[in-house]
Design an enzyme around this catalytic site. Structure first.
Site, mmCIF file in Angstrom:
data_model
loop_
_atom_site.group_PDB
_atom_site.id
_atom_site.type_symbol
_atom_site.label_atom_id
_atom_site.label_comp_id
_atom_site.label_asym_id
_atom_site.label_seq_id
_atom_site.Cartn_x
_atom_site.Cartn_y
_atom_site.Cartn_z
ATOM 1 C CG HIS A 17 19.484 -4.712 52.317
ATOM 2 N ND1 HIS A 17 19.053 -5.777 51.580
ATOM 3 C CD2 HIS A 17 19.057 -3.576 51.843
ATOM 4 C CE1 HIS A 17 17.954 -5.055 51.064
ATOM 5 N NE2 HIS A 17 17.993 -4.216 51.122
ATOM 6 C CE LYS A 41 6.630 -3.948 47.142
ATOM 7 N NZ LYS A 41 7.688 -2.873 47.314
ATOM 8 N NE ARG A 90 19.749 0.588 45.959
ATOM 9 C CZ ARG A 90 18.551 0.036 45.936
ATOM 10 N NH1 ARG A 90 18.707 -1.284 45.623
ATOM 11 N NH2 ARG A 90 17.227 0.351 46.222
ATOM 12 C CB SER A 128 15.644 -7.557 47.390
ATOM 13 O OG SER A 128 16.135 -7.064 48.520
HETATM 14 P P1 ADP Z 1 15.518 -3.155 47.782
HETATM 15 O O1 ADP Z 1 14.759 -3.970 47.079
HETATM 16 O O2 ADP Z 1 15.905 -1.815 46.532
HETATM 17 O O3 ADP Z 1 16.820 -3.882 47.928
HETATM 18 P P2 ADP Z 1 14.777 -2.462 50.349
HETATM 19 O O4 ADP Z 1 13.555 -1.820 50.640
HETATM 20 O O5 ADP Z 1 14.876 -3.821 51.056
HETATM 21 O O6 ADP Z 1 14.899 -2.287 48.914
HETATM 22 O O7 ADP Z 1 15.839 -1.609 50.811
HETATM 23 C C1 ADP Z 1 15.893 -0.963 52.051
HETATM 24 C C2 ADP Z 1 17.091 0.167 52.237
HETATM 25 O O8 ADP Z 1 18.281 -0.169 51.637
HETATM 26 C C3 ADP Z 1 16.968 1.459 51.129
HETATM 27 O O9 ADP Z 1 17.172 2.770 51.978
HETATM 28 C C4 ADP Z 1 17.784 1.090 50.036
HETATM 29 O O10 ADP Z 1 17.856 2.355 49.442
HETATM 30 C C5 ADP Z 1 19.031 0.592 50.775
HETATM 31 N N1 ADP Z 1 19.704 -0.608 49.997
HETATM 32 C C6 ADP Z 1 19.298 -1.534 49.069
HETATM 33 N N2 ADP Z 1 20.110 -1.932 48.408
HETATM 34 C C7 ADP Z 1 21.526 -1.386 48.615
HETATM 35 C C8 ADP Z 1 22.672 -1.481 48.237
HETATM 36 N N3 ADP Z 1 22.922 -2.470 47.467
HETATM 37 N N4 ADP Z 1 23.612 -0.675 48.839
HETATM 38 C C9 ADP Z 1 23.010 0.229 49.538
HETATM 39 N N5 ADP Z 1 21.975 0.441 50.181
HETATM 40 C C10 ADP Z 1 20.995 -0.287 49.509
#
Ligand code: ADP
Length: 163
Positions: A17, A41, A90, A128
């Site tokens: 992130h 959730k 990803r 996450s």
């Molecule tokens: P997650 O649980 O999959 O991390 P989030 O809702 O917190 O989900 O993710 C928010 C945004 O960040 C989404 O657009 C997701 O695709 C992107 N994202 C999550 N992890 C990564 C990563 N490792 N690299 C790039 N983008 C990411």
């Protein structure tokens, strides 16, 4: 001013992130990282805790703000005067869902576009959910979570177990 919103659950924020936040911060005048609250959730961290963790990590990025919202994203963007949503991709599997969301958000708010950043190859595996698994098995979190929040994340999990 070009304002972009980076929405997500951030439960908790990961290095993946943070990589997207830094790149968005270089590409737009202002970036609002928004913890989207989904009442159905329940996460590991409360929305307030997630906001606090993100704030600690982005402190040095002057044009990044952190917020939370339970509104519809398209309405939230309108309220903030933002015309861009930032998403990280990803894998191809992310694309399908995100593409659909981008079309829906564009229909709900015709001034809103979605910009995709490809994940840095170091973080394509990182989510996450992976971090929560690592916490459960007491693994070293330094490759997954920003340094500033490792101790807080570990403490939260310990307190939860004891409480
Ligand atoms: P997650 O649980 O999959 O991390 P989030 O809702 O917190 O989900 O993710 C928010 C945004 O960040 C989404 O657009 C997701 O695709 C992107 N994202 C999550 N992890 C990564 C990563 N490792 N690299 C790039 N983008 C990411």
């Amino acid at each position: 001013m070009k304002i972009a919103i980076y929405p997500g659950s951030f439960d908790p924020i990961t290095l993946g992130h943070l990589n997207i936040i830094k790149r968005a911060s270089a590409a737009f005048d202002k970036v609002i990282v928004c913890v989207m609250i989904n009442s159905e959730k329940r996460g590991l961290f409360t929305p307030e805790e997630r906001v606090e963790l993100i704030r600690k990590v982005v402190r040095k990025l002057d044009n990044v703000e952190v917020d939370s919202s339970s509104s519809l994203l398209a309405d939230y963007a309108r309220e903030k005067g933002a015309r861009v949503l930032v998403k990280g991709l990803r894998a191809v599997s992310d694309f399908e869902k995100e593409f659909q969301m981008a079309v829906i958000n564009g229909k709900l708010n015709s001034e809103l576009d979605t910009v995709f950043f490809p994940a840095n190859e170091k973080y394509t595996f990182l989510s996450s959910t992976v971090v929560k698994e690592m916490i459960r098995y007491h693994s070293d979190l330094s490759d997954f979570v920003p340094r500033e929040i490792i101790k807080i994340v570990e403490k939260k999990v310990r307190d939860r177990r004891e409480g």
